[in-house]
Design an enzyme around this catalytic site. Sequence first.
Site, PDB file in Angstrom:
ATOM      1  CG  ASN A 192      -2.034  -1.016   1.088  1.00 34.06           C
ATOM      2  OD1 ASN A 192      -2.943  -0.841   0.285  1.00 34.06           O
ATOM      3  ND2 ASN A 192      -1.949  -2.104   1.841  1.00 34.06           N
ATOM      4  CG  HIS A 222       8.670   0.217   2.916  1.00 31.47           C
ATOM      5  ND1 HIS A 222       8.118  -0.765   2.123  1.00 31.47           N
ATOM      6  CD2 HIS A 222       8.091   0.072   4.131  1.00 31.47           C
ATOM      7  CE1 HIS A 222       7.232  -1.460   2.831  1.00 31.47           C
ATOM      8  NE2 HIS A 222       7.206  -0.962   4.042  1.00 31.47           N
TER       9      HIS A 222
HETATM   10  N1  LIG Z   1      -0.938   2.171   4.332  1.00 29.86           N
HETATM   11  C1  LIG Z   1       0.028   1.415   4.846  1.00 29.86           C
HETATM   12  O1  LIG Z   1       1.204   1.832   4.942  1.00 29.86           O
HETATM   13  C2  LIG Z   1      -0.283   0.069   5.353  1.00 29.86           C
HETATM   14  C3  LIG Z   1      -1.513  -0.506   5.132  1.00 29.86           C
HETATM   15  N2  LIG Z   1      -1.825  -1.736   5.614  1.00 29.86           N
HETATM   16  C4  LIG Z   1      -3.142  -2.273   5.325  1.00 29.86           C
HETATM   17  O2  LIG Z   1      -4.017  -2.014   6.422  1.00 29.86           O
HETATM   18  C5  LIG Z   1      -5.038  -3.018   6.476  1.00 29.86           C
HETATM   19  C6  LIG Z   1      -5.151  -3.575   7.899  1.00 29.86           C
HETATM   20  O3  LIG Z   1      -3.944  -4.210   8.249  1.00 29.86           O
HETATM   21  P1  LIG Z   1      -3.889  -5.288   9.432  1.00 29.86           P
HETATM   22  O4  LIG Z   1      -4.754  -4.868  10.542  1.00 29.86           O
HETATM   23  O5  LIG Z   1      -2.462  -5.539   9.695  1.00 29.86           O
HETATM   24  O6  LIG Z   1      -4.536  -6.570   8.742  1.00 29.86           O
HETATM   25  P2  LIG Z   1      -5.231  -7.810   9.474  1.00 29.86           P
HETATM   26  O7  LIG Z   1      -5.252  -8.891   8.447  1.00 29.86           O
HETATM   27  O8  LIG Z   1      -4.598  -8.083  10.777  1.00 29.86           O
HETATM   28  O9  LIG Z   1      -6.716  -7.306   9.760  1.00 29.86           O
HETATM   29  C7  LIG Z   1      -7.644  -7.032   8.764  1.00 29.86           C
HETATM   30  C8  LIG Z   1      -9.036  -7.296   9.325  1.00 29.86           C
HETATM   31  O10 LIG Z   1      -9.986  -6.760   8.414  1.00 29.86           O
HETATM   32  C9  LIG Z   1     -11.015  -7.719   8.198  1.00 29.86           C
HETATM   33  N3  LIG Z   1     -11.543  -7.482   6.850  1.00 29.86           N
HETATM   34  C10 LIG Z   1     -10.946  -7.705   5.659  1.00 29.86           C
HETATM   35  N4  LIG Z   1     -11.734  -7.297   4.661  1.00 29.86           N
HETATM   36  C11 LIG Z   1     -12.859  -6.812   5.221  1.00 29.86           C
HETATM   37  C12 LIG Z   1     -14.036  -6.220   4.710  1.00 29.86           C
HETATM   38  N5  LIG Z   1     -14.225  -6.069   3.388  1.00 29.86           N
HETATM   39  N6  LIG Z   1     -14.983  -5.793   5.578  1.00 29.86           N
HETATM   40  C13 LIG Z   1     -14.810  -5.953   6.908  1.00 29.86           C
HETATM   41  N7  LIG Z   1     -13.701  -6.503   7.460  1.00 29.86           N
HETATM   42  C14 LIG Z   1     -12.746  -6.927   6.621  1.00 29.86           C
HETATM   43  C15 LIG Z   1     -10.383  -9.076   8.399  1.00 29.86           C
HETATM   44  O11 LIG Z   1     -11.340 -10.035   8.785  1.00 29.86           O
HETATM   45  C16 LIG Z   1      -9.357  -8.785   9.484  1.00 29.86           C
HETATM   46  O12 LIG Z   1      -9.892  -9.010  10.779  1.00 29.86           O
HETATM   47  C17 LIG Z   1      -4.636  -4.083   5.427  1.00 29.86           C
HETATM   48  O13 LIG Z   1      -5.358  -3.908   4.226  1.00 29.86           O
HETATM   49  C18 LIG Z   1      -3.172  -3.786   5.179  1.00 29.86           C
HETATM   50  O14 LIG Z   1      -2.745  -4.189   3.894  1.00 29.86           O
HETATM   51  C19 LIG Z   1      -0.931  -2.425   6.382  1.00 29.86           C
HETATM   52  C20 LIG Z   1       0.323  -1.892   6.621  1.00 29.86           C
HETATM   53  C21 LIG Z   1       0.757  -0.657   6.069  1.00 29.86           C
HETATM   54  O1  LIG Z   2       3.619  -2.350   6.722  1.00 35.46           O
HETATM   55  C1  LIG Z   2       4.390  -2.286   5.753  1.00 35.46           C
HETATM   56  O2  LIG Z   2       5.643  -2.345   5.864  1.00 35.46           O
HETATM   57  C2  LIG Z   2       3.873  -2.017   4.397  1.00 35.46           C
HETATM   58  C3  LIG Z   2       2.636  -2.698   4.051  1.00 35.46           C
HETATM   59  O3  LIG Z   2       2.290  -3.748   4.552  1.00 35.46           O
HETATM   60  C4  LIG Z   2       1.805  -2.069   3.021  1.00 35.46           C
HETATM   61  O4  LIG Z   2       2.206  -1.018   2.499  1.00 35.46           O
HETATM   62  O5  LIG Z   2       0.737  -2.604   2.714  1.00 35.46           O
END
Ligand SMILES: NC(=O)C1=CN([C@@H]2O[C@H](COP(=O)(O)OP(=O)(O)OC[C@H]3O[C@@H](n4cnc5c(N)ncnc54)[C@H](O)[C@@H]3O)[C@@H](O)[C@H]2O)C=CC1
Ligand SMILES: O=C([O-])CC(=O)C(=O)O
Length: 272
Positions: A192, A222
């Site tokens: 992301n 990164h």
């Molecule tokens: N912008 C950034 O720099 C970053 C973004 N992310 C993103 O943030 C999001 C959350 O990350 P985490 O909490 O670590 O993931 P996670 O996998 O621990 O939690 C995601 C939760 O969302 C739920 N979920 C998935 N799709 C859904 C939907 N359509 N409606 C309702 N619930 C749903 C799942 O059941 C799960 O409980 C992910 O998409 C991840 O890729 C993660 C790290 C960095």
């Molecule tokens: O948390 C990170 O290092 C980056 C990541 O997962 C994302 O950008 O989706």
Amino acid sequence: MKKIGLLGCGVMGTQIALAIDSGKIPGILTHVYDDSKEASSELVSKLNNKPEIVENSHLLSSHSVNIVVEAASQNAVRDDGLSILQNKRDFMIMSVGALLDESIYDILYDACDHFKKTIYLPSGAIAGLDGLKSIKGELESVSITTTKHPRSLKGAQFFETSEINLDSIDSSTVIFEGNARDAVSLFPANVNVAALVSLSGIGSDKTSVKIIADPDTDKNTHHIEAVGKSGKMIFTIENTPDPENPKTSRLAILSAIETLRQYCSDDIQIGT
Ligand SMILES: NC(=O)C1=CN([C@@H]2O[C@H](COP(=O)(O)OP(=O)(O)OC[C@H]3O[C@@H](n4cnc5c(N)ncnc54)[C@H](O)[C@@H]3O)[C@@H](O)[C@H]2O)C=CC1
Ligand SMILES: O=C([O-])CC(=O)C(=O)O
């Protein structure tokens, strides 16, 4: 106090909820939703001030929250983004890759304008977007190289068609080279950050992405390079992965918490 609805009760959603519950974020978490009932119930069990678990994602924004915070998936942004804005709620997005789909971006952009609401995109797992935004009009090239342990890349769509077997990688290996648009659709839970870099800079077709699987690393790294008329910017962020979800870096969680803290506070705002 601002009222918050939370979409996604996984690793990040839980940490955000705990930060609200402890008073670090001066708001009230009133409603939560996760596709997994178990995830939402487990989150609520950890909180002193219990929010209501709603039955479906659309009900989150039909309640009188000020903002819906997405920490779920790109699909959640696609499915729920428009209705959140139509219900006149602000929207904070962590699964930013969804916005590289131009039709989604245009719909949400127009809805912000029409309903006078704001979408917040925290810097997530990287730093440097302030500088990148400032030189946006003068950029010549932007690249981002993401290095993670193979276990942090597991489950990505990319491996459904690739012959690469993550389990057999025994030294640092480039597994993807291409543009940000392809990278975020093939690795939706990993890069992301490439979407954030694209949206702040020269767009997803021109932003180069390299993804490296390194079995010897314990970091999510990164490395961003941006060249333009103003000079060159180089940022390397070596992140500690979350112990429960190694795809996600601790910085991304802290960035979400800080953005929401600022949203809920009347105070001095630092940085571009
Ligand atoms: N912008 C950034 O720099 C970053 C973004 N992310 C993103 O943030 C999001 C959350 O990350 P985490 O909490 O670590 O993931 P996670 O996998 O621990 O939690 C995601 C939760 O969302 C739920 N979920 C998935 N799709 C859904 C939907 N359509 N409606 C309702 N619930 C749903 C799942 O059941 C799960 O409980 C992910 O998409 C991840 O890729 C993660 C790290 C960095
Ligand atoms: O948390 C990170 O290092 C980056 C990541 O997962 C994302 O950008 O989706």
